[in-house]
Design an enzyme around this catalytic site. Structure first.
Site, PDB file in Angstrom:
ATOM      1  N   GLU A 130       4.969  -7.455   9.054  1.00 55.63           N
ATOM      2  CA  GLU A 130       3.541  -7.667   9.270  1.00 55.63           C
ATOM      3  C   GLU A 130       3.299  -8.774  10.298  1.00 55.63           C
ATOM      4  OE1 GLU A 130       1.992  -8.166   5.321  1.00 55.63           O
ATOM      5  OE2 GLU A 130       2.093  -6.026   4.904  1.00 55.63           O
ATOM      6  N   HIS A 173      -3.512   3.542  -7.588  1.00 56.73           N
ATOM      7  CA  HIS A 173      -2.895   2.403  -6.903  1.00 56.73           C
ATOM      8  C   HIS A 173      -1.902   1.729  -7.828  1.00 56.73           C
ATOM      9  CE1 HIS A 173      -3.020  -1.911  -5.254  1.00 56.73           C
ATOM     10  NE2 HIS A 173      -2.313  -1.176  -4.413  1.00 56.73           N
ATOM     11  N   GLU A 218       0.228  -1.438  -7.455  1.00 60.07           N
ATOM     12  CA  GLU A 218       0.774  -2.666  -6.870  1.00 60.07           C
ATOM     13  C   GLU A 218       1.857  -3.173  -7.811  1.00 60.07           C
ATOM     14  OE1 GLU A 218       2.282  -5.295  -5.043  1.00 60.07           O
ATOM     15  OE2 GLU A 218       0.578  -4.523  -3.904  1.00 60.07           O
ATOM     16  N   HIS A 248       3.195   0.795   0.650  1.00 54.59           N
ATOM     17  CA  HIS A 248       2.899  -0.376   1.471  1.00 54.59           C
ATOM     18  C   HIS A 248       3.911  -1.482   1.186  1.00 54.59           C
ATOM     19  CE1 HIS A 248      -1.402   0.379   3.014  1.00 54.59           C
ATOM     20  NE2 HIS A 248      -0.880   1.538   2.655  1.00 54.59           N
ATOM     21  N   GLU A 249       4.225  -2.241   2.219  1.00 56.74           N
ATOM     22  CA  GLU A 249       5.222  -3.323   2.180  1.00 56.74           C
ATOM     23  C   GLU A 249       6.638  -2.827   1.895  1.00 56.74           C
ATOM     24  OE1 GLU A 249       1.265  -4.725   1.456  1.00 56.74           O
ATOM     25  OE2 GLU A 249       2.480  -3.854  -0.158  1.00 56.74           O
ATOM     26  N   GLU A 283       2.819   1.802   5.105  1.00 54.91           N
ATOM     27  CA  GLU A 283       2.222   0.722   5.885  1.00 54.91           C
ATOM     28  C   GLU A 283       3.328   0.122   6.741  1.00 54.91           C
ATOM     29  OE1 GLU A 283      -0.557  -3.150   5.021  1.00 54.91           O
ATOM     30  OE2 GLU A 283       1.327  -2.931   3.935  1.00 54.91           O
ATOM     31  N   GLU A 301      -5.942  -4.625   7.553  1.00 53.45           N
ATOM     32  CA  GLU A 301      -6.283  -5.734   6.663  1.00 53.45           C
ATOM     33  C   GLU A 301      -6.181  -7.084   7.361  1.00 53.45           C
ATOM     34  OE1 GLU A 301      -3.621  -5.391   3.405  1.00 53.45           O
ATOM     35  OE2 GLU A 301      -1.827  -5.781   4.584  1.00 53.45           O
TER      36      GLU A 301
END
Length: 700
Positions: A174, A416, A418, A486-487, A505, A511
């Protein structure tokens, strides 16, 4: 599927000798030479007769010196060389084009380390647009189990090339991209490192792949990897005295780079080579180097256009957490029985219904909801093993009623997950979480890996974590669930093999516009770098550039529209709030119209970090969509519509920056025009810095 396979062992046409071999691309423009420099395996690459990769060494450094104290770096002899050619056309489940040609010449060099009875083979596949090489270890001789201390694949450059790079890091990609000469990486690297919740920069000259390079005579070189399975992710470390990159693998918690058992094959090391920047963007080299689809029934896999409860938390308007009552919470949910709601929890019944209504009214497939489940009060930064159970909703999120409401409107919810990077915890709950999704009609999940990895000491891109990400995808397929991770590690084309991996991602996404901004040009370099391995869930479509937290998005509305074409993904989000779209419904029409799956894609113009213009034909349709983005400079595009069917008339709706548009001070200034066009039409379109244009071309 059409396949042609011709095995031609030891073809004289490829000039194979006892310790050296040449193999060329089908069109003859790229040539790979393998040779033993004494007993050291080396290769080199030429393009149109020019050296692109100078003689570069191959091999492995093993833990504790390997068998009998020897690394797999020298003392080799060639025991056999085999060549073949392959030509097929395959059909992706989704993609930029309806079909993809996979045409290459192949050379397998079988090597034996003389003093240890160890065997190491090197395979080269040469395409018209580049080269793939990998190591193959047969179950033969004395080498069965071994531990990698480092892979020593070299890429010796011919000069001080221009490079577009991000710092080498075991835990995040990122970063914003930096453009320098190779010699400029060392002095610029530390300034290029921005903060992240998990990061491990390993070298003053280490960079990540996909790495985009350009020589002074206009040759574009892209270095990456394909088919990353059961192996740590590769970075590149530069010797800036010799201008040679060497592979640098991600270590595990003990500092080792990989644990191997024969037979096994390494990921491919890839080199896209061309004199046309557009061909970097249109290359299918990495997809072609992956295995064919392993999912027998793919009928449940489909592209998705979605909205979601996400940007309001990112931009500071709302929160993921339900309450501020407690400094810490436990996973059993008892903390929430008498908790006072903060009033800022975004994933509540009324707000989610509002997004469902908006999605249904404007033809979107799904609504993503983040913050629906307990645990967000102290989820980040504490290295907790148990943060989420992926099963228990907050008191103000009625999972059953909301699913029924969504389905009644013809809309699905996107779950989602996380994980807070507690991989151990996620794997404990994974099957129950996927079953919950199946029970409630969810067929897509956005997973996240924010923070340091648990097991503690592991990195996001180590062998253990690479195996976890693929396990999540393959296990999800058993439940007919699509994954948007993501990540996780940056993609390497595995979406061909597992097309339920519909998004990742693994780069600096939208973001970050709410975290202090991203410079113009970022979206004009990502297709050359991050997107080489697979599509990105970039989450475009921001219309109000001023965030509640005071940050500003460095883009124009037309620059945001263009991303739906230039940033290919089968998973596209309209990321802004419904009320912000309702203020600009004329511009929002493009987001409603634009497709997410394509029969044909053409890159009309491109230069890394400066501009990209792409045209795509919608799947099963005669409609085309065109998008163009710019970097730090204004740009005029001359768009020839000769890709349209001859003799047909189309209605083009053109969305472009107004003359007074400015990504900082006047980002919402745009002009929309309509006109009839044909294949003979030529459009001249002006974009401001950080802006762009978008065109829908609908057949009459």
């Amino acid at each position: 599927m059409k396949k042609i396979f011709l095995l031609a062992s030891l073809l004289m046409a490829f000039g194979i000798s006892a310790d050296a071999g040449d193999i060329t691309s089908p069109n003859g423009q790229i040539k790979v030479n393998f040779t033993l420099d004494g007993t050291v395996p080396t290769y080199s690459v030429t393009y149109q007769g020019k050296t692109i990769i100078k003689p570069s060494r191959l091999g492995y450094q093993l833990a504790k010196g390997g068998k009998d104290g020897k690394d797999l770096l020298a003392d080799f002899s060639v025991i056999d060389e085999k060549t073949s050619t392959f030509d097929e056309t395959w059909t992706p489940v989704w993609g930029e084009n309806k079909s993809i040609r996979n045409h290459y010449n192949d050379m397998l060099v079988e090597l034996k380390q003389n003093s240890t009875d160890s065997y190491m083979n090197v395979r080269f596949r040469v395409y018209d647009d580049g080269v793939g090489l990998r190591y193959e270890f047969p179950q033969k001789g004395s080498l069965n189990y071994f531990t990698i201390n480092e892979e020593r694949t070299e890429f010796a450059m011919t000069g001080d090339h221009t490079a577009w790079w991000i710092p080498g890091d075991y835990d995040t990609q990122e970063y914003e991209y930096t453009k320098t000469r190779l010699s400029g990486i060392r002095p610029a690297l530390h300034a290029a490192v921005s903060s992240n919740l998990s990061q491990t920069v390993f070298s003053d000259t280490g960079v990540q792949t996909s790495l985009q390079l350009k020589t002074d005579d206009g040759i574009y070189i892209n270095l990456h990897e394909a088919a990353l399975v059961d192996y740590p992710a590769m970075h590149l470390n530069l010797d800036d005295k010799t201008m040679t990159f060497t592979s640098w693998l991600t270590p595990d918690a003990q500092g080792m780079k990989g644990y191997m058992q024969t037979p096994f094959k390494s990921p491919w090391r890839t080199m896209v080579i061309t004199d046309d920047a557009r061909k970097v963007l249109s290359s299918n080299l990495i997809l072609n180097l992956n295995e064919p689809c392993k999912i027998k029934d793919t009928s449940w896999i489909h592209p998705v256009k979605y909205v979601g409860v996400w940007w309001e938390m990112i931009s500071g308007k709302g929160e993921w957490a339900y309450t501020h009552n407690y400094p810490t919470v436990k996973l059993d949910g008892t903390d929430y029985v008498h908790a006072k709601p903060s009033g800022k929890h975004s994933a509540n019944n009324a707000n989610v219904r509002r997004y469902i209504d908006f999605a249904a009214a404007h033809g979107f497939d799904a609504v993503l909801v983040e913050g629906w489940n307990i645990g967000w009060e102290d989820w980040s930064g504490y290295m907790k093993e148990k943060v989420f159970d992926f099963l228990t909703p907050y008191p103000d999120f009625d999972i059953k009623a909301l699913n029924e409401y969504a389905h009644s409107k013809g809309v699905k919810l996107i779950m989602h997950h996380e994980t807070s990077s507690s991989v151990m915890n996620y794997e404990k709950y994974m099957d129950r979480a996927y079953q919950l999704m199946k029970d409630y009609g969810y067929d897509a999940v956005k997973s996240g890996y924010v923070g340091n990895i648990i097991p503690r000491g592991e990195h996001h891109y180590s062998q253990l974590e690479i195996n976890h990400y693929l396990h999540a995808v393959t296990r999800a397929a058993d439940y007919h669930i699509m994954v948007n991770a993501h990540e996780a590690v940056r993609p390497t084309g595995l979406c061909r093999t597992y097309p339920n991996l519909i998004g990742n991602e693994s780069a600096r996404g939208t973001e970050y516009q709410a975290f202090g901004g991203t410079k113009p040009g970022h979206t004009a370099i990502l297709p050359f770098t991050r997107l080489q391995g697979g599509p990105m869930d970039y989450t475009p479509g921001i219309f109000d550039m001023d965030c509640a937290n005071g940050s500003h998005c460095n883009s124009t509305i037309c620059g945001q529209l263009a991303l739906y074409v230039t940033m290919y993904s089968p998973l596209q989000m309209a990321a802004d709030f419904p009320e912000n779209y309702e203020k600009h419904m004329d511009a929002f029409q493009f987001i409603k119209d634009v497709a997410v799956d394509w029969d044909k894609s053409i890159y009309l113009e491109a230069e890394p970090m400066e501009y990209i213009t792409a045209a795509r034909k919608a799947k099963g349709s005669d409609n085309w969509f065109v998008g163009g983005v710019t970097g730090m400079k204004a740009h005029q595009s001359t768009v020839k519509l000769d890709f349209l069917d001859k003799g047909k008339k189309y209605v083009a709706t053109i969305y472009q920056d107004a003359k007074n548009a400015n990504y900082k001070t006047n980002p919402q200034a745009y002009v929309i025009t309509k006109k009839t066009v044909t294949s003979k039409s030529v459009l001249k379109l002006n974009s401001v810095a950080g802006g762009g244009f978008a065109i829908s071309i609908l057949a009459q």
